[in-house]
Motif scaffolding. Structure first.
Motif, short mmCIF file in Angstrom:
data_model
loop_
_atom_site.label_atom_id
_atom_site.label_comp_id
_atom_site.label_asym_id
_atom_site.label_seq_id
_atom_site.Cartn_x
_atom_site.Cartn_y
_atom_site.Cartn_z
N VAL A 186 35.26 44.47 36.82
CA VAL A 186 34.58 45.58 36.38
C VAL A 186 33.65 44.72 35.46
N THR A 187 32.51 45.61 34.78
CA THR A 187 32.72 45.96 33.81
C THR A 187 32.72 46.72 33.32
N VAL A 188 33.22 46.67 31.46
CA VAL A 188 34.25 47.38 30.88
C VAL A 188 33.43 48.33 30.17
N ALA A 189 32.19 48.85 29.93
CA ALA A 189 31.13 49.65 29.53
C ALA A 189 31.12 51.23 30.67
N THR A 190 31.17 50.04 32.06
CA THR A 190 30.64 51.28 32.51
C THR A 190 31.84 51.64 34.09
N PRO A 191 33.52 53.08 34.17
CA PRO A 191 34.14 53.17 34.64
C PRO A 191 33.84 53.14 35.99
N GLY A 192 34.48 52.30 37.26
CA GLY A 192 34.07 52.44 38.14
C GLY A 192 34.70 51.59 39.35
N ASN A 193 34.42 50.70 39.91
CA ASN A 193 35.50 50.18 41.34
C ASN A 193 35.00 48.97 40.71
N ALA A 194 36.33 48.00 41.17
CA ALA A 194 36.29 45.64 40.60
C ALA A 194 34.71 46.45 41.82
N THR A 195 34.22 45.03 42.26
CA THR A 195 33.32 43.47 42.74
C THR A 195 34.03 42.45 42.45
N ASP A 196 33.54 41.91 44.13
CA ASP A 196 34.57 40.50 44.23
C ASP A 196 33.68 39.73 42.84
N PHE A 197 34.70 38.25 42.87
CA PHE A 197 34.01 37.87 41.74
C PHE A 197 34.15 36.55 42.56
N GLY A 198 35.25 35.68 43.09
CA GLY A 198 35.51 34.63 43.95
C GLY A 198 36.96 34.40 44.67
N ASP A 199 37.01 33.01 43.98
CA ASP A 199 38.50 32.38 44.66
C ASP A 199 39.10 31.49 43.87
N LEU A 200 40.82 31.94 43.37
CA LEU A 200 41.04 31.12 42.64
C LEU A 200 41.58 29.52 43.58
N THR A 201 41.54 28.60 43.27
CA THR A 201 42.13 27.72 43.92
C THR A 201 43.35 27.50 44.49
N THR A 205 29.63 34.04 35.25
CA THR A 205 28.98 33.55 36.47
C THR A 205 30.09 33.85 37.61
N PRO A 206 29.99 34.82 38.44
CA PRO A 206 31.07 34.88 39.36
C PRO A 206 30.70 33.40 40.19
N GLY A 207 32.18 33.34 40.66
CA GLY A 207 32.07 32.12 41.64
C GLY A 207 34.00 31.85 41.57
N ASN A 208 33.87 31.19 42.68
CA ASN A 208 35.06 30.36 42.50
C ASN A 208 35.82 29.64 41.04
N ALA A 209 37.26 29.56 41.40
CA ALA A 209 37.64 29.05 40.06
C ALA A 209 37.81 27.44 40.45
N VAL A 210 38.00 26.95 39.18
CA VAL A 210 37.72 25.18 38.98
C VAL A 210 39.13 24.35 38.92
N ASP A 211 38.96 23.87 38.49
CA ASP A 211 40.88 23.28 38.14
C ASP A 211 40.87 22.96 37.30
N PHE A 212 41.74 23.29 36.05
CA PHE A 212 41.99 23.12 34.32
C PHE A 212 42.17 21.86 34.59
N GLY A 213 43.96 22.19 34.84
CA GLY A 213 44.80 20.58 34.26
C GLY A 213 46.38 21.52 35.01
N ASP A 214 46.97 20.80 34.54
CA ASP A 214 48.73 21.14 34.63
C ASP A 214 49.54 22.19 33.38
N MET A 215 50.22 23.11 33.71
CA MET A 215 51.21 22.89 32.66
C MET A 215 52.23 22.25 32.64
#
Length: 363
Positions: A147-162, A197-207
């Motif tokens: 969501v855009t914080v300044a503008t109340p409204g419903n969420a929009t699809d951004f992408g997917d986690l890995t 930048t909407p899009g799918n997530a990328v692997d960062f590393g491991d905990m």
């Protein structure tokens, strides 16, 4: 000596009079009571400035200090904080789509913001100051919406986690958003996105260890993941950290003072605060760390109500903790001043009692 009182002095022609013989106030010359600062607005540097003079060249502001012009700069507030805090999704008896918001600096009840794209709980929320992203959730999903914080409204699809998961911990630095840990089966996976930048997530590393339900905080350089659950009924005291701008594996930071699952987390640029930590019983515990200094967590104070699964967010000054469960879902919202250890104060109520929401703030 004569004494007189007046609220205004004018010359006979109107306007301010000229006291040619000088004027004393309280026995001192008025000129000694006024600090005059030179100000210049021109292209080239002034040739004979007084110490403390200010010069604007049309692009940059300078002050003359110690025989040289020094550039005056302003430090902008961190981008990943904000004045509006969002509580994102959650669980009542079923998953909900509810998004609430509060004004972080102004205690009061939450207001409806809109709805998530998919009903779910255990959302990992983070912000770059403009957008709030909610990632994952249960039933185990890889959805990221925003969501855009300044503008109340419903969420929009951004992408997917890995990797589809719930109860991931979100941190950010104003540019990148990073999620660590998560469940379904406890994972050590860390993903990241560029928040703008909407899009799918990328692997960062491991905990450092596999777990779900960690709490995440950031000072803009480091992201810290605290506590969690490696398996059902087991709880972890592990704290590890990453450098947000540099993908790679996490490093050990220290330990929570006791094993803790699903801590509600908020931070300033100095301190990370974790509340409603759960180690098998509902608790009022609040703990804190200094984010730039690896080490163990310390006691901060207590919540107004013992519970688990609250959501945390902050505006750099205040940490706000909303919802949770005491065995039944709660709408309680508490807050603390991050720089000052002590017990929480009642803030107000959520629009809907629930737990395991995501929390993040922006403008």
């Amino acid at each position: 000596m004569s004494t007189f009182n007046t609220t205004n002095i004018e010359s006979t022609s109107g306007g301010a009079p000229d006291f040619s013989q000088g004027l004393n106030v309280g026995g001192s010359s008025i000129t000694s009571l006024i600090t005059m600062t030179e100000y210049y607005s021109q292209v080239g540097a002034p040739s004979t400035p007084a110490n403390g003079a200010v010069w604007w060249d049309g692009t940059t502001a300078y002050q003359y200090v110690g025989g040289a012009w020094r550039i005056l700069s302003v430090t902008a507030p961190p981008a990943w904080f904000g004045s509006r805090g969002l509580f994102y999704g959650g669980l009542v008896s079923n998953h909900v789509t509810t998004i609430d918001y509060v004004s972080v600096a102004t205690p009061g009840n939450a207001t409806d913001f809109g709805d998530t794209t998919v009903s779910r709980y255990g959302i990992g929320a983070l912000s770059d100051g403009t957008y709030v992203l909610g990632a994952g959730g249960s039933s185990t999903t890889n959805v990221i919406d925003y969501v855009t914080v300044a503008t109340p409204g419903n969420a929009t699809d951004f992408g997917d986690l890995t990797l589809a998961r719930y109860n991931a911990a979100g941190v950010g630095d104003g540019t990148y958003g990073v999620w660590g840990s998560g469940g379904g089966t406890a994972t050590n996976r860390i993903d990241y996105v560029t928040v703008a930048t909407p899009g799918n997530a990328v692997d960062f590393g491991d905990m450092t260890v596999r777990r779900e339900s960690a709490g995440g905080v950031s000072d803009g350089t480091y992201g810290v993941f605290a506590g969690g659950s490696p398996s059902y009924g087991a709880y972890s005291n592990v704290i590890d950290y990453i450098t947000i701008a540099t993908p790679g594996n996490a490093t050990d930071f220290g330990d929570m003072s006791s094993a803790a699952e699903a801590p509600a987390a908020a931070a300033s640029t100095t301190r990370g605060v974790f509340s409603s930590v759960f180690g098998g019983s509902y608790t009022t515990d609040i703990r804190y760390i200094t984010i730039a200094t690896p080490g163990n967590a310390a006691d901060f104070g207590d919540l107004t109500l013992a519970r688990r699964g609250a959501a945390g967010l902050g505006d750099q000054t205040y940490a706000v903790f909303g919802g949770g469960t005491t065995g039944s879902v709660s709408n309680v919202v508490d807050y603390v001043t991050i720089s000052t250890t002590g017990n929480a104060t009642d803030f107000g109520d959520l629009t809907q009692a629930r737990w395991t929401s995501g929390g993040a703030a922006g403008d």
